[in-house]
Design a protein around this motif. Structure first.
Motif, mmCIF file in Angstrom:
data_model
loop_
_atom_site.group_PDB
_atom_site.id
_atom_site.type_symbol
_atom_site.label_atom_id
_atom_site.label_comp_id
_atom_site.label_asym_id
_atom_site.label_seq_id
_atom_site.Cartn_x
_atom_site.Cartn_y
_atom_site.Cartn_z
ATOM 1 N N CYS A 41 -69.610 11.614 38.480
ATOM 2 C CA CYS A 41 -69.276 13.042 38.577
ATOM 3 C C CYS A 41 -70.362 13.968 38.050
ATOM 4 C CB CYS A 41 -67.946 13.338 37.879
ATOM 5 S SG CYS A 41 -68.048 13.441 36.083
ATOM 6 N N GLY A 42 -71.172 13.515 37.112
ATOM 7 C CA GLY A 42 -72.280 14.330 36.622
ATOM 8 C C GLY A 42 -71.900 15.364 35.582
ATOM 9 N N ALA A 43 -70.647 15.412 35.158
ATOM 10 C CA ALA A 43 -70.249 16.424 34.166
ATOM 11 C C ALA A 43 -70.943 16.195 32.831
ATOM 12 C CB ALA A 43 -68.730 16.401 33.984
ATOM 13 N N CYS A 44 -71.430 14.969 32.599
ATOM 14 C CA CYS A 44 -72.040 14.635 31.311
ATOM 15 C C CYS A 44 -73.565 14.712 31.355
ATOM 16 C CB CYS A 44 -71.609 13.230 30.894
ATOM 17 S SG CYS A 44 -72.246 11.963 32.006
ATOM 18 N N THR A 45 -74.115 15.351 32.377
ATOM 19 C CA THR A 45 -75.574 15.333 32.556
ATOM 20 C C THR A 45 -76.287 16.042 31.393
ATOM 21 O OG1 THR A 45 -75.242 15.419 34.943
ATOM 22 C CG2 THR A 45 -77.455 15.921 34.131
ATOM 23 N N VAL A 46 -77.306 15.388 30.865
ATOM 24 C CA VAL A 46 -78.201 15.996 29.871
ATOM 25 C C VAL A 46 -79.645 15.675 30.290
ATOM 26 C CG1 VAL A 46 -76.520 15.744 27.995
ATOM 27 C CG2 VAL A 46 -78.221 13.939 28.370
ATOM 28 N N LEU A 47 -80.573 16.378 29.687
ATOM 29 C CA LEU A 47 -81.984 16.065 29.927
ATOM 30 C C LEU A 47 -82.472 15.131 28.837
ATOM 31 C CD1 LEU A 47 -83.398 19.653 30.734
ATOM 32 C CD2 LEU A 47 -82.569 17.909 32.351
ATOM 33 N N VAL A 48 -83.127 14.055 29.244
ATOM 34 C CA VAL A 48 -83.829 13.185 28.300
ATOM 35 C C VAL A 48 -85.311 13.339 28.604
ATOM 36 C CG1 VAL A 48 -84.193 10.833 27.494
ATOM 37 C CG2 VAL A 48 -81.896 11.568 28.166
ATOM 38 N N GLU A 49 -86.023 13.896 27.651
ATOM 39 C CA GLU A 49 -87.449 14.204 27.860
ATOM 40 C C GLU A 49 -87.633 15.002 29.160
ATOM 41 O OE1 GLU A 49 -89.567 13.741 25.591
ATOM 42 O OE2 GLU A 49 -88.795 12.136 24.345
ATOM 43 N N GLY A 50 -86.721 15.906 29.414
ATOM 44 C CA GLY A 50 -86.858 16.809 30.568
ATOM 45 C C GLY A 50 -86.287 16.283 31.870
ATOM 46 N N SER A 51 -85.822 15.038 31.915
ATOM 47 C CA SER A 51 -85.277 14.479 33.152
ATOM 48 C C SER A 51 -83.756 14.373 33.045
ATOM 49 C CB SER A 51 -85.851 13.086 33.420
ATOM 50 O OG SER A 51 -87.235 13.179 33.631
ATOM 51 N N PRO A 52 -83.035 14.810 34.094
ATOM 52 C CA PRO A 52 -81.583 14.730 34.020
ATOM 53 C C PRO A 52 -81.091 13.290 34.104
ATOM 54 C CG PRO A 52 -82.302 15.813 36.083
ATOM 55 C CD PRO A 52 -83.527 15.480 35.314
ATOM 56 N N VAL A 53 -80.139 12.947 33.232
ATOM 57 C CA VAL A 53 -79.501 11.630 33.279
ATOM 58 C C VAL A 53 -78.000 11.815 33.091
ATOM 59 C CG1 VAL A 53 -81.503 10.447 32.294
ATOM 60 C CG2 VAL A 53 -79.647 11.168 30.790
ATOM 61 N N HIS A 54 -77.230 10.883 33.665
ATOM 62 C CA HIS A 54 -75.797 10.855 33.387
ATOM 63 C C HIS A 54 -75.632 10.160 32.036
ATOM 64 C CE1 HIS A 54 -74.483 11.244 37.894
ATOM 65 N NE2 HIS A 54 -75.115 12.286 37.426
ATOM 66 N N SER A 55 -75.232 10.907 31.028
ATOM 67 C CA SER A 55 -75.260 10.332 29.680
ATOM 68 C C SER A 55 -74.184 9.273 29.477
ATOM 69 C CB SER A 55 -75.142 11.431 28.626
ATOM 70 O OG SER A 55 -73.943 12.155 28.768
ATOM 71 N N CYS A 56 -73.210 9.195 30.399
ATOM 72 C CA CYS A 56 -72.196 8.126 30.268
ATOM 73 C C CYS A 56 -72.789 6.768 30.652
ATOM 74 C CB CYS A 56 -70.956 8.437 31.099
ATOM 75 S SG CYS A 56 -71.209 8.361 32.880
ATOM 76 N N LEU A 57 -73.899 6.773 31.389
ATOM 77 C CA LEU A 57 -74.544 5.515 31.787
ATOM 78 C C LEU A 57 -75.768 5.206 30.922
ATOM 79 C CD1 LEU A 57 -74.526 5.779 35.710
ATOM 80 C CD2 LEU A 57 -72.869 4.658 34.209
ATOM 81 N N TYR A 58 -76.136 6.125 30.068
ATOM 82 C CA TYR A 58 -77.392 6.000 29.320
ATOM 83 C C TYR A 58 -77.095 5.398 27.940
ATOM 84 C CZ TYR A 58 -82.143 7.415 28.062
ATOM 85 O OH TYR A 58 -83.474 7.426 27.703
ATOM 86 N N PRO A 59 -77.662 4.242 27.627
ATOM 87 C CA PRO A 59 -77.380 3.636 26.314
ATOM 88 C C PRO A 59 -77.828 4.557 25.177
ATOM 89 C CG PRO A 59 -78.485 2.078 27.779
ATOM 90 C CD PRO A 59 -78.564 3.415 28.440
ATOM 91 N N ALA A 60 -76.964 4.733 24.214
ATOM 92 C CA ALA A 60 -77.287 5.637 23.106
ATOM 93 C C ALA A 60 -78.573 5.206 22.403
ATOM 94 C CB ALA A 60 -76.123 5.666 22.123
ATOM 95 N N LEU A 61 -78.761 3.884 22.263
ATOM 96 C CA LEU A 61 -79.947 3.406 21.542
ATOM 97 C C LEU A 61 -81.249 3.830 22.218
ATOM 98 C CD1 LEU A 61 -78.903 -0.172 20.396
ATOM 99 C CD2 LEU A 61 -79.687 1.707 18.933
ATOM 100 N N ARG A 62 -81.199 3.958 23.541
ATOM 101 C CA ARG A 62 -82.430 4.347 24.253
ATOM 102 C C ARG A 62 -82.829 5.791 23.986
ATOM 103 N NH1 ARG A 62 -82.134 3.015 30.412
ATOM 104 N NH2 ARG A 62 -83.933 4.404 30.463
ATOM 105 N N ALA A 63 -81.890 6.554 23.436
ATOM 106 C CA ALA A 63 -82.190 7.957 23.175
ATOM 107 C C ALA A 63 -82.914 8.164 21.849
ATOM 108 C CB ALA A 63 -80.892 8.761 23.168
ATOM 109 N N ALA A 64 -83.122 7.069 21.101
ATOM 110 C CA ALA A 64 -83.760 7.200 19.795
ATOM 111 C C ALA A 64 -85.108 7.897 19.914
ATOM 112 C CB ALA A 64 -83.933 5.822 19.164
ATOM 113 N N ASP A 65 -85.292 8.929 19.121
ATOM 114 C CA ASP A 65 -86.566 9.657 19.019
ATOM 115 C C ASP A 65 -86.954 10.370 20.309
ATOM 116 O OD1 ASP A 65 -86.940 8.876 16.365
ATOM 117 O OD2 ASP A 65 -87.690 6.931 17.039
ATOM 118 N N ARG A 66 -86.049 10.427 21.260
ATOM 119 C CA ARG A 66 -86.355 11.161 22.496
ATOM 120 C C ARG A 66 -85.699 12.534 22.444
ATOM 121 N NH1 ARG A 66 -86.468 6.836 27.474
ATOM 122 N NH2 ARG A 66 -87.724 5.317 26.385
#
Ligand code: FES
Length: 917
Positions: A41-66
């Protein structure tokens, strides 16, 4: 790990396997929404280093320091980013639940991506708007800024617009510690064990191992919950639906029914507790087909119930409710008709897919009262039934709604509030429950599937002489809304046409399938699909233009509204219906003329066939069987106005319209209005926001309150100014007359001095009379006979909505209604397998239309003024849905020469119906 969000760094410890979305929400970033859990659905979309990602599919650990950017990091209500400003100016949202994700995705687009939204915005779903306004926000040219204040009839943006586009607007579960919507104490979480069987009796249930699990606070089974029968469907009159439901029932009547409930410190623990509950079942014979369910000897879904006390039509025949009657002699008329047509049409289960799933959070206030914040269209009706089921006095329960993330009728139910309320009473703790998308799709009420058989007869000149309907509605396992949906679906549909011989035979029948419930149109769309398809066939048989056939036979002022009998007093009235205005003739002209203009060119290739079709529908402008609103308006000490209205805002735009009504009647501006709404502790009774009643019923009540309090203030001012009341004019800060003025704070003080109270008035509206509104839809389509694909080349929709209170908003409601109906006409279906189990457990299987699936619809307005509605207006939120499916079916018939009788008209179904050499 270090989590860097919107430029701020904090230390966090993600759980094993945790996704970024839940980590962000647990870190107070509730501007990141949840519409599914599967990246659809994309309601959870955030930018990671400027690129949009569906944060429900993005592992929290990968967001470290980004660097993470949410919608709140792009701008604030006081300083919008350019993209956010364009969403405000284009009115690019309704409920706004998708908006945070939309804005974030769009903020990263370059020109190439903006030029191909079909590809680059396909990961962001909107259920409300039909995408036209979103496309305009992202790719349109110059936008005329949308004013935030205005009178009735003007273009005005939603009051919450700047908060919605920045993620600052709070929805049901957007509570954070220390925030304005804080919930007291740590919140416990609910998980629900659901039935694997379509029909079974629980012979043994043992929660001991679950209760022993650390972190578990409560396990509920049928053995320890109140056994008060109720209906999840909510109405002004609670007796409208049968009492056939228990919070937890030892008999399970559909796959997915609640079996047991665990309440724990966190969701994972609650879910683990469910796995430890021991349940033994005795399977019972089940019935899935409503036609078989009413046969003698069929398994009985509620055979254990008494008809009189439960108000089930006939539990020994699986009949929830039925309607039989007519005027004249249909069989004789058909025998004598020059031309007859007949057919049987079938509609499917459709899910509302409000982007915010069903959710509620509850707690005890300092007086020990139960407080529930719910995603609901009907807080007052939920409060009353919740109190009844839990054995509390109504004044010991408060129910209120924050902004609701879409409803479409699905939240005119009590589906989660009983569990959180009971858990809070048992534990003394705050408790929340948010249904998963899978459960919402497969175990929560859907639109009623109808089988509609139609027989029509006419003379050679096109005069309708016989109209017979047989309707079979599949209620599913429970009767919530089934009587009303069946009656309403037949009622205005049959009343639309003048015909001396009419017959209606309708039944709503229980089966062991997921319950059906209220859905936009409330049964009309299903019956209109059959009748308007048959009318198209009749026009073909007669060799008559379909518009002309309708003009010759639709009711006009002076004609009685006839369903199964003539009005007993000989008037045009039936069941409260009146012609407060009439614009169907204009709507037919507007669509016929609009369809004559160019649309998209047909695709090239020998496999493409083109065709056109149209259909119409009539709707009562207020919901059937009573709707009530009691509003109040008060002048505050600082000279601003307090408006108290019970209606919830869920994208229907009632708060915008209410603000416009107050601006017009009080001579003020929107920034001087304090709107308090949808809270049983704050406002007086309101039946709720369904059936488009927010404008027509609550709006009329509010207009009355505003006019009364304005009169009070003018009288006070006239005395102080020494002029006649008629010469006093109200302005935003003062009342003036004869060149002099007195401020509103002074008038507030004068009211206190004279009367001991500030100027205040109540306006209530009991919608006993119901005007009628009309919709006409036209389509031109191209059909690929090699694949069954249907492309819409032109879509024109005309509405008879009376006074247009807000053209931007009305257009959005019509576009959204047409879009939702196109989805259910062509793709959408909650499927139920032969064992009663639904494989439709994610949006990927369900398929909500994406931005490139929908055409722009040209919306046209009849010029009418309604004598019953507020300021001449009529309702127009749900009605645009109703004529869409038959208009599409008629266009497809025109293109390929074959009539489709079943929804959805998916590509494979169209292909199978098409004759191939
Ligand atoms: Fe897009 Fe409601 S505004 S889902």
């Amino acid at each position: 790990m270090k989590l860097v969000v919107n430029g701020e760094t904090r230390d966090v410890e993600p759980r094993a396997g945790q996704c970024l979305r839940t980590l962000l929400r647990e870190s107070s970033h509730v501007e990141v929404k949840k519409g599914c859990d599967s990246g659809d659905c994309g309601a959870c979309t955030v930018l990671v280093e400027g690129s949009p990602v569906h944060s429900c599919l993005y592992p929290a650990l990968r967001a470290a320091d980004r660097e993470i950017t949410t919608v709140a990091g792009l701008g604030t209500p006081e300083a919008l980013s350019p993209v956010q400003q364009r969403f405000v100016d284009a009115a690019g949202f309704q409920c706004g639940f998708c908006t945070a994700g939309m804005v974030v995705t769009a903020s990263a687009f370059d020109d190439d991506q903006r030029a191909d939204l079909g590809e680059h915005l396909k990961g962001n779903l909107c259920r409300c708007t039909g995408y036209r306004a979103i496309r305009e926000a992202i790719t349109g040219g110059d936008l005329e800024p949308l004013p935030t204040s205005g009178k009735v009839g003007e273009r005005v943006g939603a009051p919450a617009g700047r908060r919605v586009v920045t993620g600052a607007e709070r929805y049901t579960l957007d509570h954070v510690p220390g925030g304005p919507d804080e919930v007291p104490g740590d919140v416990l979480h609910v998980a629900v064990l659901r039935s694997p069987h379509a029909h079974a009796r629980i012979t043994r249930i043992d929660p001991a191992a679950a209760e022993a699990l650390e972190g578990v606070h409560l396990v509920l089974t049928h053995e320890n919950v109140p056994q008060t029968l109720f209906s999840t469907g909510r109405h002004e009159n609670r007796l409208d639906d049968p009492d056939d439901t228990l919070i937890l029932d030892p008999v399970l009547r559909h796959v997915g029914q609640r079996v047991a409930v665990a309440v724990a410190e966190d969701l994972a623990t609650a879910e683990e507790a469910l796995r430890r509950i021991v349940v033994e079942y005795e399977e019972l014979p089940a019935v899935f087909d409503p036609a078989l369910a009413r046969e003698p000897g069929a398994p009985l879904v509620h055979g254990d119930k008494d008809a009189a006390t439960s108000r089930i039509g006939d539990p020994q025949r699986n009949v929830v409710a039925e309607l039989h009657g007519g005027v004249g002699d249909v069989d004789l008329a058909l025998a004598r008709a020059d031309v007859t047509v007949s057919g049987t049409w079938q509609t499917q289960r459709v899910s509302h897919v409000a982007l915010e799933t069903h959710a509620a959070v509850s707690w005890l206030d300092e007086d020990g009262r139960l407080v529930v914040r719910a995603s609901t269209q009907v807080p007052f009706l939920v409060r009353d039934e919740l109190a009844r089921v839990l054995g509390l006095e109504p004044d010991r329960v408060r129910v209120f709604a924050a902004r609701v993330g879409g409803g479409f009728g699905g939240k005119q139910e009590l589906l989660v509030e009983d569990l959180v309320g009971l858990a809070t009473l048992r534990t003394g703790r705050a408790v929340q429950y948010e249904t998963t998308r899978g459960d919402t799709l497969s175990a929560m009420p859907t639109r009623h599937p109808f089988r509609v058989s139609v027989r029509l007869g006419a003379t050679q000149d096109g005069t309708l002489t016989a109209l017979a309907l047989e309707v079979l509605s599949n209620a599913g396992a429970y009767g919530n809304h089934s009587p009303g949906v069946m009656f309403h679906g037949c009622h205005e549909t049959v009343a639309t046409y003048r015909c001396e011989n009419k017959r209606v035979d309708a039944q709503a029948v229980y089966t062991n399938t997921v319950p059906s419930g209220a859905f936009r149109g409330y049964g009309l769309g299903q019956v209109v699909f059959g009748l308007e398809s048959a009318m198209d066939d009749l026009a073909r048989e007669l060799g008559m233009d379909p518009y002309e056939l309708r003009r010759r036979n639709v009711v006009v002022p002076g004609d009685p509204f006839v369903v199964t009998s003539y009005p007993s007093d000989g008037s045009e009235a039936d069941d409260g219906l009146r012609y407060g205005s009439y614009g169907l003739d204009q709507c037919l002209d507007l669509v016929e003329e609009g369809m004559g203009r160019d649309g998209e060119p047909a695709p090239e290739g020998p496999q493409w066939r083109t065709g056109s079709g149209m259909a119409l529908s009539m709707i009562a402008t207020t919901p059937p069987r009573g709707h009530f609103a009691d509003t109040s308006v008060r002048l505050l000490a600082d000279g601003t106005w307090e408006l108290n209205v019970g209606t919830a805002e869920f994208g229907n735009g009632t708060s915008t319209v209410h603000q416009q009504i107050a601006v017009s009647a009080l001579g003020t501006t929107a920034d001087r209005l304090r709107l308090r709404q949808s809270d049983t502790d704050v406002t007086r009774h309101d039946t709720g926001a369904f059936g488009s009643a927010g404008s027509v019923v609550a709006g009329k009540a509010l207009l009355s309150a505003c006019e009364q309090v304005a009169d009070q203030v003018r009288t006070l001012a006239a005395d102080l100014l020494g002029v006649g009341v008629r010469q006093v004019e109200l302005g935003p800060t003062a009342a003036s007359g004869a060149g002099r003025s007195v401020t509103l704070p002074e008038l507030h003080a004068e009211g206190l001095r004279r009367n001991g109270a500030a100027p205040e008035a109540h306006g209530d509206e009991d919608a006993a009379l119901r005007s009628v509104a009309f919709n006409v839809q036209g389509f031109r389509v191209a059909v690929d006979v090699d694949s069954g694909e249907v492309r819409i080349l032109r879509s024109v929709h005309a509405v008879d909505a009376g006074t247009v209170l807000n053209p931007v908003q009305l257009r959005g409601q019509v576009e959204g209604g047409v879009a939702q109906a196109i989805g259910s006409s062509l793709f959408e279906e909650v499927r139920v397998g032969p064992d009663g189990r639904s494989p439709t457990v994610s949006l990927r299987e369900y398929y909500v239309p994406r931005i490139d699936d929908l055409p722009d619809t040209e919306v046209r307005y009849a010029d009418t003024y309604d004598t019953i509605g507020p300021l001449g207006a009529k309702s127009m939120s749900e009605a645009p849905y109703n004529p869409v499916a038959p208009a599409l079916a008629n266009a497809i018939r025109d293109a390929i020469g074959v009539r489709l009788f079943e929804l959805p008209m998916s590509a494979d179904r169209v292909w199978r119906a098409t004759p191939h050499p």
